[in-house]
Design a protein around this motif. Sequence first.
Motif, PDB file in Angstrom:
ATOM      1  N   TYR A 116      -4.781   5.584  -5.916  1.00 58.92           N
ATOM      2  CA  TYR A 116      -4.422   7.011  -5.942  1.00 58.92           C
ATOM      3  C   TYR A 116      -2.923   7.242  -5.766  1.00 58.92           C
ATOM      4  O   TYR A 116      -2.394   8.241  -6.245  1.00 58.92           O
ATOM      5  CB  TYR A 116      -5.196   7.727  -4.835  1.00 58.92           C
ATOM      6  N   PHE A 117      -2.245   6.337  -5.089  1.00 59.23           N
ATOM      7  CA  PHE A 117      -0.816   6.522  -4.837  1.00 59.23           C
ATOM      8  C   PHE A 117       0.058   5.482  -5.546  1.00 59.23           C
ATOM      9  O   PHE A 117       1.207   5.285  -5.182  1.00 59.23           O
ATOM     10  CB  PHE A 117      -0.540   6.505  -3.333  1.00 59.23           C
ATOM     11  N   GLU A 118      -0.517   4.786  -6.534  1.00 63.43           N
ATOM     12  CA  GLU A 118       0.303   3.875  -7.325  1.00 63.43           C
ATOM     13  C   GLU A 118       1.350   4.685  -8.105  1.00 63.43           C
ATOM     14  O   GLU A 118       1.092   5.829  -8.474  1.00 63.43           O
ATOM     15  CB  GLU A 118      -0.575   3.076  -8.287  1.00 63.43           C
ATOM     16  N   PRO A 119       2.530   4.132  -8.357  1.00 56.34           N
ATOM     17  CA  PRO A 119       2.997   2.766  -8.092  1.00 56.34           C
ATOM     18  C   PRO A 119       3.655   2.600  -6.718  1.00 56.34           C
ATOM     19  O   PRO A 119       4.198   1.542  -6.425  1.00 56.34           O
ATOM     20  CB  PRO A 119       4.034   2.553  -9.190  1.00 56.34           C
ATOM     21  N   PHE A 120       3.608   3.632  -5.881  1.00 60.09           N
ATOM     22  CA  PHE A 120       4.283   3.558  -4.583  1.00 60.09           C
ATOM     23  C   PHE A 120       3.459   2.806  -3.543  1.00 60.09           C
ATOM     24  O   PHE A 120       3.981   2.369  -2.522  1.00 60.09           O
ATOM     25  CB  PHE A 120       4.611   4.966  -4.088  1.00 60.09           C
ATOM     26  N   SER A 121       2.169   2.671  -3.790  1.00 58.96           N
ATOM     27  CA  SER A 121       1.296   1.897  -2.915  1.00 58.96           C
ATOM     28  C   SER A 121       0.188   1.291  -3.760  1.00 58.96           C
ATOM     29  O   SER A 121      -0.411   1.981  -4.592  1.00 58.96           O
ATOM     30  CB  SER A 121       0.688   2.785  -1.823  1.00 58.96           C
ATOM     31  N   ASP A 122      -0.078  -0.015  -3.564  1.00 55.64           N
ATOM     32  CA  ASP A 122      -1.158  -0.654  -4.313  1.00 55.64           C
ATOM     33  C   ASP A 122      -2.459  -0.675  -3.518  1.00 55.64           C
ATOM     34  O   ASP A 122      -3.430  -1.330  -3.906  1.00 55.64           O
ATOM     35  CB  ASP A 122      -0.768  -2.070  -4.729  1.00 55.64           C
ATOM     36  N   ALA A 123      -2.494   0.043  -2.396  1.00 60.34           N
ATOM     37  CA  ALA A 123      -3.716   0.127  -1.591  1.00 60.34           C
ATOM     38  C   ALA A 123      -4.797   0.880  -2.352  1.00 60.34           C
ATOM     39  O   ALA A 123      -4.528   1.898  -3.001  1.00 60.34           O
ATOM     40  CB  ALA A 123      -3.427   0.827  -0.269  1.00 60.34           C
ATOM     41  N   ARG A 124      -6.013   0.378  -2.273  1.00 59.50           N
ATOM     42  CA  ARG A 124      -7.139   1.025  -2.931  1.00 59.50           C
ATOM     43  C   ARG A 124      -7.710   2.083  -1.994  1.00 59.50           C
ATOM     44  O   ARG A 124      -8.239   1.758  -0.936  1.00 59.50           O
ATOM     45  CB  ARG A 124      -8.192  -0.018  -3.269  1.00 59.50           C
ATOM     46  N   LEU A 125      -7.559   3.350  -2.370  1.00 63.30           N
ATOM     47  CA  LEU A 125      -8.029   4.447  -1.526  1.00 63.30           C
ATOM     48  C   LEU A 125      -9.501   4.724  -1.819  1.00 63.30           C
ATOM     49  O   LEU A 125      -9.867   5.030  -2.958  1.00 63.30           O
ATOM     50  CB  LEU A 125      -7.192   5.699  -1.772  1.00 63.30           C
TER      51      LEU A 125
END
Length: 286
Positions: A116-125
């Motif tokens: 949801y916040f890619e490309p600033f975070s690769d965490a899977r929300l």
Amino acid sequence: MDTITHTLFGLTLYGAADKRELQKNEKRALLVTTLVGSQIPDADVISRLWDTEGMYQMWHRGITHSIFLVPLFALLIYWLVRVLFKVTDMRYFYWAMLSVFIHNTADVFNAWGTGYFEPFSDARLTFGVIPIVDFVYWGIFLVAWLVARRQNVRHTVYRYAWAAIFVHVLIQSAQGAYLYQSYATEHDEVALSASFIPTQFTVVTKTDDTVSIFSDSVYQSSVLQYELTSADDADLTPLFDENKEALTLKQWSPFVVVVDEDERLGLFDPRFFDGESSFLYEYIEL
């Protein structure tokens, strides 16, 4: 969500628009806008064609489902309907924005999650409070369609349908949050996966190397279904060298169960464990 549900989102969004003053080409433009907007984030499935590094698990529902790509997709859709239907009203851009936003946000609520916040975070929300296929959604869509057939002002009915969907998600989220917090106080890690039956959840916990899978609801007592031991001390270097999908799965999942047996080394996502295995299971034979 599944493709059928996303399509129904697009149709219901089209139904919620007041089209009484629109010309035929404008109505067609709006229909294309909501349908394409409700599907375009899943265009990432074509990435499977050139995936040679086992990254598809991260690419699917990755950057295309980012909140930051919503206006870019909307601009593309607006350009498309402007060319095809000769419409210039900026409201089509806003309808496209809303369609893509609903798709990306709806997918956050199930266990698969999104970037949801890619490309600033690769965490899977992922919240895990709505199943991948939610029959409550389908029931709301069906009732709205049946009622709207008998109404002169149909868009009002579909707006009530959207309100019902919002209430359903709110209720499921409140229950999921309560269960999550009740387990988080006693376990190192917690993940939720909603059942097809409303109010019912699978709660997966991990403490040290023990993974426990519970069936639970705010209306009933918790039932321990499975207890698994993860071989967290195993050297996974051979697995990651030979099976790139395994490394991607470890990055993608909230946490995994590591299997280190005489003839097999692997890992799987316990949220999808059925008593024998998980359909998200990557391994190598030793």
